[in-house]
Design a protein around this motif. Structure first.
Motif, PDB file in Angstrom:
ATOM      1  N   ALA A  52      10.960  -0.091   4.143  1.00 29.92           N
ATOM      2  CA  ALA A  52      10.996  -0.969   5.308  1.00 29.92           C
ATOM      3  C   ALA A  52      10.571  -0.390   6.458  1.00 29.92           C
ATOM      4  O   ALA A  52       9.771  -1.216   7.315  1.00 29.92           O
ATOM      5  N   SER A  53      10.718   0.730   6.839  1.00 29.90           N
ATOM      6  CA  SER A  53      10.288   1.091   8.083  1.00 29.90           C
ATOM      7  C   SER A  53       8.682   1.107   8.344  1.00 29.90           C
ATOM      8  O   SER A  53       8.219   0.681   9.196  1.00 29.90           O
ATOM      9  N   SER A  54       7.912   1.990   7.360  1.00 28.56           N
ATOM     10  CA  SER A  54       6.664   2.092   7.582  1.00 28.56           C
ATOM     11  C   SER A  54       5.768   0.774   7.016  1.00 28.56           C
ATOM     12  O   SER A  54       4.934   0.490   7.570  1.00 28.56           O
ATOM     13  N   GLY A  55       6.299   0.459   5.995  1.00 27.03           N
ATOM     14  CA  GLY A  55       5.915  -0.938   5.390  1.00 27.03           C
ATOM     15  C   GLY A  55       6.044  -2.100   6.384  1.00 27.03           C
ATOM     16  O   GLY A  55       4.998  -2.829   6.463  1.00 27.03           O
ATOM     17  N   SER A  56       6.917  -2.187   7.301  1.00 28.97           N
ATOM     18  CA  SER A  56       6.910  -3.318   8.051  1.00 28.97           C
ATOM     19  C   SER A  56       6.240  -2.923   9.346  1.00 28.97           C
ATOM     20  O   SER A  56       5.673  -4.230   9.684  1.00 28.97           O
ATOM     21  N   ALA A  57       5.952  -1.969   9.782  1.00 30.48           N
ATOM     22  CA  ALA A  57       4.941  -1.765  10.919  1.00 30.48           C
ATOM     23  C   ALA A  57       3.629  -1.844  10.395  1.00 30.48           C
ATOM     24  O   ALA A  57       2.776  -2.731  11.019  1.00 30.48           O
ATOM     25  N   MET A  58       3.149  -1.378   9.216  1.00 30.31           N
ATOM     26  CA  MET A  58       1.917  -1.839   8.605  1.00 30.31           C
ATOM     27  C   MET A  58       1.674  -3.501   8.536  1.00 30.31           C
ATOM     28  O   MET A  58       0.697  -4.016   8.568  1.00 30.31           O
ATOM     29  N   GLY A  59       2.881  -3.864   7.900  1.00 31.26           N
ATOM     30  CA  GLY A  59       2.806  -5.619   7.788  1.00 31.26           C
ATOM     31  C   GLY A  59       2.674  -6.196   9.189  1.00 31.26           C
ATOM     32  O   GLY A  59       1.956  -7.321   9.133  1.00 31.26           O
ATOM     33  N   ALA A  60       3.199  -5.724  10.116  1.00 33.39           N
ATOM     34  CA  ALA A  60       2.910  -6.089  11.391  1.00 33.39           C
ATOM     35  C   ALA A  60       1.577  -6.026  11.752  1.00 33.39           C
ATOM     36  O   ALA A  60       0.925  -6.917  12.327  1.00 33.39           O
ATOM     37  N   VAL A  61       0.775  -4.992  11.622  1.00 29.99           N
ATOM     38  CA  VAL A  61      -0.656  -4.717  11.915  1.00 29.99           C
ATOM     39  C   VAL A  61      -1.487  -5.871  11.059  1.00 29.99           C
ATOM     40  O   VAL A  61      -2.239  -6.628  11.707  1.00 29.99           O
ATOM     41  N   LEU A  62      -1.136  -6.220   9.994  1.00 29.54           N
ATOM     42  CA  LEU A  62      -1.803  -6.984   9.019  1.00 29.54           C
ATOM     43  C   LEU A  62      -1.394  -8.655   9.707  1.00 29.54           C
ATOM     44  O   LEU A  62      -2.327  -9.348   9.802  1.00 29.54           O
ATOM     45  N   TRP A  63      -0.349  -8.968  10.035  1.00 20.97           N
ATOM     46  CA  TRP A  63       0.002 -10.107  10.566  1.00 20.97           C
ATOM     47  C   TRP A  63      -0.941 -10.380  12.058  1.00 20.97           C
ATOM     48  O   TRP A  63      -1.452 -11.288  12.182  1.00 20.97           O
ATOM     49  N   VAL A  64      -1.049  -9.362  12.931  1.00 19.11           N
ATOM     50  CA  VAL A  64      -1.757  -9.306  13.968  1.00 19.11           C
ATOM     51  C   VAL A  64      -3.150  -9.561  13.909  1.00 19.11           C
ATOM     52  O   VAL A  64      -4.048 -10.199  14.465  1.00 19.11           O
TER      53      VAL A  64
ATOM     54  N   PHE B 110     -15.021  -8.517   8.090  1.00 19.06           N
ATOM     55  CA  PHE B 110     -13.851  -9.103   8.084  1.00 19.06           C
ATOM     56  C   PHE B 110     -12.947  -8.686   6.998  1.00 19.06           C
ATOM     57  O   PHE B 110     -11.802  -8.417   7.119  1.00 19.06           O
ATOM     58  N   LEU B 111     -13.497  -8.973   5.804  1.00 18.76           N
ATOM     59  CA  LEU B 111     -12.994  -8.966   4.662  1.00 18.76           C
ATOM     60  C   LEU B 111     -12.595  -7.432   4.535  1.00 18.76           C
ATOM     61  O   LEU B 111     -11.565  -7.138   3.692  1.00 18.76           O
ATOM     62  N   VAL B 112     -13.574  -6.666   4.638  1.00 18.38           N
ATOM     63  CA  VAL B 112     -13.424  -5.183   4.261  1.00 18.38           C
ATOM     64  C   VAL B 112     -12.198  -4.446   5.212  1.00 18.38           C
ATOM     65  O   VAL B 112     -11.682  -3.789   4.788  1.00 18.38           O
ATOM     66  N   ILE B 113     -12.261  -4.875   6.274  1.00 19.04           N
ATOM     67  CA  ILE B 113     -11.314  -4.590   7.278  1.00 19.04           C
ATOM     68  C   ILE B 113      -9.769  -4.891   6.839  1.00 19.04           C
ATOM     69  O   ILE B 113      -8.965  -4.303   6.720  1.00 19.04           O
ATOM     70  N   GLU B 114      -9.870  -6.186   6.362  1.00 13.81           N
ATOM     71  CA  GLU B 114      -8.530  -6.736   5.518  1.00 13.81           C
ATOM     72  C   GLU B 114      -8.089  -5.905   4.537  1.00 13.81           C
ATOM     73  O   GLU B 114      -6.778  -5.670   4.349  1.00 13.81           O
ATOM     74  N   LEU B 115      -9.058  -5.426   3.471  1.00 14.99           N
ATOM     75  CA  LEU B 115      -8.771  -4.735   2.379  1.00 14.99           C
ATOM     76  C   LEU B 115      -8.231  -3.481   2.722  1.00 14.99           C
ATOM     77  O   LEU B 115      -7.489  -2.985   1.963  1.00 14.99           O
ATOM     78  N   ILE B 116      -9.027  -2.969   3.588  1.00 18.16           N
ATOM     79  CA  ILE B 116      -8.632  -1.408   4.090  1.00 18.16           C
ATOM     80  C   ILE B 116      -7.277  -1.552   4.652  1.00 18.16           C
ATOM     81  O   ILE B 116      -6.259  -0.710   4.529  1.00 18.16           O
ATOM     82  N   LEU B 117      -6.893  -2.481   5.474  1.00 18.48           N
ATOM     83  CA  LEU B 117      -5.520  -2.660   6.133  1.00 18.48           C
ATOM     84  C   LEU B 117      -4.414  -2.756   4.959  1.00 18.48           C
ATOM     85  O   LEU B 117      -3.547  -2.337   5.102  1.00 18.48           O
TER      86      LEU B 117
END
Length: 188
Positions: free
Chosen positions: A71-83, A34-41
């Motif tokens: 904002a555009s690409s960062g927020s999409a990846m931020g949404a992936v991190l939130w999910v 889980f931690l490795v996945i979090e760090l990769i994301l």
């Protein structure tokens, strides 16, 4: 979390489990995943969002650093991190629910319940605070307070019972010494 998952598995299993399945190392590897996945994301988010740091020079020789990301690409990846983090939180809540039947000696149900509740409340409060804050600084202070609370809770949940046990032990020792001493005084 790993301890409760393992204990719950032992209690709910209808047949004996292989010895390797209940070892701490197996569960450490599982949670490390889980931690490795979090760090990769997080690494992908950092690379995709193209962070920049700007300096603002304020009166009185004060330098203020501001962190911005695309904002555009960062927020999409931020949404992936939130999910992803919400999924981990839901897993934690599920494990908490599953572990309520485990014997109290082996369970960390109370700690998991409090952590689940505090993380859920914080996850709800963060977007609300973002909208209600008058300035960015207010939001960062509120966010820092939430981070402090969420990092203090596990420490307090581990430390307070031990401190109370030490205090109770100290009181019991003083009472036994006082009884012994008063018994000696009565014999004179």
């Amino acid at each position: 979390m790993a301890r409760n998952m393992r204990t719950n598995l032992i209690y709910s299993s209808t047949k004996p489990l292989p010895p390797y399945f209940v070892r701490d190392g197996v569960w450490l590897v599982f949670l490390s995943g889980f931690l490795v996945i979090e760090l990769i994301l997080l690494g992908i988010w950092t690379a995709v969002s193209k962070p920049t740091i700007t300096e603002k020079y304020l009166p009185g020789h004060v330098i203020e650093y501001e962190f911005k990301y695309g904002a555009s690409s960062g927020s999409a990846m931020g949404a992936v991190l939130w999910v992803y983090n919400i999924i981990i939180l839901l897993i934690m809540i599920w494990i908490t629910y599953q572990s309520h039947t485990v014997a109290q000696v082996h369970s960390e149900f109370t700690m998991l319940l409090i952590l689940s509740a505090s993380l859920t409340i914080s996850s709800i409060l963060l977007p609300l605070l973002r909208q209600s804050s008058s300035t960015e600084t207010d939001y960062f202070i509120q966010e820092a307070i939430l981070v402090f609370i969420n990092t203090s809770i596990p420490l307090l949940l581990q430390a307070v019972p031990r401190c109370l046990a030490l205090l109770q032990n100290e009181v019991m020792n003083k009472q036994s010494v006082t009884r012994w001493y008063s018994g000696q005084m009565e014999s004179f």
